[in-house]
Design a protein around this motif. Structure first.
Motif, mmCIF file in Angstrom:
data_model
loop_
_atom_site.group_PDB
_atom_site.id
_atom_site.type_symbol
_atom_site.label_atom_id
_atom_site.label_comp_id
_atom_site.label_asym_id
_atom_site.label_seq_id
_atom_site.Cartn_x
_atom_site.Cartn_y
_atom_site.Cartn_z
ATOM 1 N N LEU A 46 0.810 -1.209 0.000
ATOM 2 C CA LEU A 46 0.000 0.000 0.000
ATOM 3 C C LEU A 46 0.848 1.265 0.000
ATOM 4 O O LEU A 46 0.323 2.379 -0.017
ATOM 5 N N ASN A 47 2.157 1.071 0.015
ATOM 6 C CA ASN A 47 3.102 2.199 -0.018
ATOM 7 C C ASN A 47 2.892 3.133 1.178
ATOM 8 O O ASN A 47 2.884 4.359 1.056
ATOM 9 N N LEU A 48 2.745 2.518 2.361
ATOM 10 C CA LEU A 48 2.530 3.268 3.591
ATOM 11 C C LEU A 48 3.811 3.307 4.424
ATOM 12 O O LEU A 48 4.500 2.287 4.541
ATOM 13 N N GLY A 74 -8.949 4.682 -7.058
ATOM 14 C CA GLY A 74 -9.350 5.086 -8.397
ATOM 15 C C GLY A 74 -9.177 6.554 -8.723
ATOM 16 O O GLY A 74 -9.242 6.956 -9.869
ATOM 17 N N GLY A 75 -8.956 7.389 -7.722
ATOM 18 C CA GLY A 75 -8.737 8.805 -7.991
ATOM 19 C C GLY A 75 -9.975 9.561 -8.416
ATOM 20 O O GLY A 75 -9.891 10.711 -8.849
ATOM 21 N N GLN A 76 -11.167 8.949 -8.312
ATOM 22 C CA GLN A 76 -12.396 9.609 -8.737
ATOM 23 C C GLN A 76 -13.049 10.301 -7.544
ATOM 24 O O GLN A 76 -13.235 9.703 -6.493
ATOM 25 N N GLY A 77 -13.421 11.569 -7.729
ATOM 26 C CA GLY A 77 -14.022 12.327 -6.645
ATOM 27 C C GLY A 77 -12.966 12.919 -5.721
ATOM 28 O O GLY A 77 -11.769 12.677 -5.852
ATOM 29 N N SER A 78 -13.437 13.676 -4.741
ATOM 30 C CA SER A 78 -12.522 14.293 -3.779
ATOM 31 C C SER A 78 -11.994 13.249 -2.806
ATOM 32 O O SER A 78 -12.488 12.121 -2.744
ATOM 33 N N VAL A 79 -10.971 13.634 -2.042
ATOM 34 C CA VAL A 79 -10.409 12.726 -1.041
ATOM 35 C C VAL A 79 -11.478 12.288 -0.051
ATOM 36 O O VAL A 79 -11.607 11.097 0.266
ATOM 37 N N GLU A 80 -12.274 13.221 0.424
ATOM 38 C CA GLU A 80 -13.307 12.899 1.408
ATOM 39 C C GLU A 80 -14.367 11.963 0.811
ATOM 40 O O GLU A 80 -14.862 11.069 1.499
ATOM 41 N N ARG A 127 -2.029 1.660 -8.339
ATOM 42 C CA ARG A 127 -1.186 2.569 -7.566
ATOM 43 C C ARG A 127 -0.608 3.628 -8.488
ATOM 44 O O ARG A 127 -0.567 3.466 -9.709
ATOM 45 N N VAL A 128 -0.137 4.724 -7.906
ATOM 46 C CA VAL A 128 0.404 5.816 -8.711
ATOM 47 C C VAL A 128 1.684 5.411 -9.427
ATOM 48 O O VAL A 128 2.070 6.030 -10.418
ATOM 49 N N ASP A 129 2.362 4.347 -8.954
ATOM 50 C CA ASP A 129 3.590 3.898 -9.609
ATOM 51 C C ASP A 129 3.312 2.897 -10.727
ATOM 52 O O ASP A 129 4.234 2.322 -11.305
#
Length: 282
Positions: A40-42, A67-73, A95-97
């Motif tokens: 999870l890259n934490l 998925g990057g869809q919508g705001s963080v909240e 993941r972003v990588d």
């Protein structure tokens, strides 16, 4: 060190290839392994047992997860809504990588919930490459007059691609379970018996063949000329599985060749110059 069931659990947890996170009925994390943090890259120094699972979700959402869809909240709310149901869950998270992490969640009665994480990037890339290859072949075939076919070990057809049925007018149920000669006029088989004997011998010997040409009647009775090539298939033990190949409609080419042959067979008449007469009785 005294070995306890707790020690064994922790040792097992830290030596599996999957990431594992366990939280209780209050959505508090009660166990996890380092592989989960890695996948999870934490950062390892920011997460500990006894903290709310929402902390994991928030960090992931803030770094482009879910998925990057919508705001963080909004992403946090969607993920936590799923967690609160304690229902089985499965998702592929990019993941972003560029890696893809498969997330599988399962409720555990009396404990809470177990979520496992696995790196499925190679599998997803292979599946994507296979789909792209299949799409490419299908597009090429649909733009031309080609189709794909398969035979089983008994040398009867098990598959024809849609293009074949567009050309011939047959239905899949008309062809599945039949042999290649099923729709060929018996008289045509006798025109060039050596050609057909060689083809049947190739099939029975499980040899590859190329550019075998023949005619058969379509559903509406018209003759179709085709050219086929096939490759035998075997399993890892060498057992014959059947054939897989490609077919091409060459009816236009054959008809054109026949027409040209007929024109050459008709003698050309010389035209008489204007004003000349044929002798009487000629």
């Amino acid at each position: 060190m005294t070995v306890t069931s707790r020690n064994i659990f922790e040792i097992a947890l830290d030596n599996v290839d999957q990431g594992v996170v366990v939280y209780d009925e209050n959505l508090t994390v009660i166990a996890f392994n380092h592989r989960a943090l890695e996948l999870l890259n934490l950062p390892a120094d920011r997460f500990a047992v006894g903290e709310p699972f929402e902390k994991w979700v928030r960090f992931t959402a803030e770094h482009g997860g879910y998925g990057g869809q919508g705001s963080v909240e909004e992403r946090i709310e969607r993920r936590m809504a799923i967690a609160h149901t304690f229902e089985p869950y499965r998702s592929d998270q990019p993941r972003v990588d560029g890696k893809t992490i498969e997330v599988i969640g399962r409720p555990v009665p009396g404990v809470g919930y177990v979520t496992t994480y696995a790196d499925v990037t190679e599998r997803k890339n292979a599946e994507r490459a296979l789909r792209d290859s299949q799409d490419r072949l299908r597009d090429f075939a649909e733009m031309g007059s080609d189709w794909f076919w398969e035979m089983g070990p008994d040398l009867t057809f098990t598959y024809h691609s849609p293009r074949y049925f567009e050309i011939t007018g047959f239905r899949p149920e008309d062809k599945i379970g039949t042999t290649r000669t099923h729709f060929v006029d018996p008289a045509s088989l006798k025109v060039d018996p050596e050609k057909w004997s060689q083809h049947i011998a190739d099939l029975q010997a499980h040899r590859p063949f190329r550019n075998f040409e023949y005619e058969f009647a379509a559903q509406d009775g018209r003759l179709i000329s085709v050219r086929i090539s096939g490759t035998p298939r075997f399993d890892e033990s060498g057992m014959f599985l059947g054939y897989r190949g490609i077919g091409t409609d060459i009816s236009g080419m054959v008809e054109s060749a026949r027409a040209q042959g007929q024109r050459r067979a008709v003698p050309h008449l010389r035209r008489q110059p204007a004003g000349l007469r044929q002798p009487e009785g000629h």
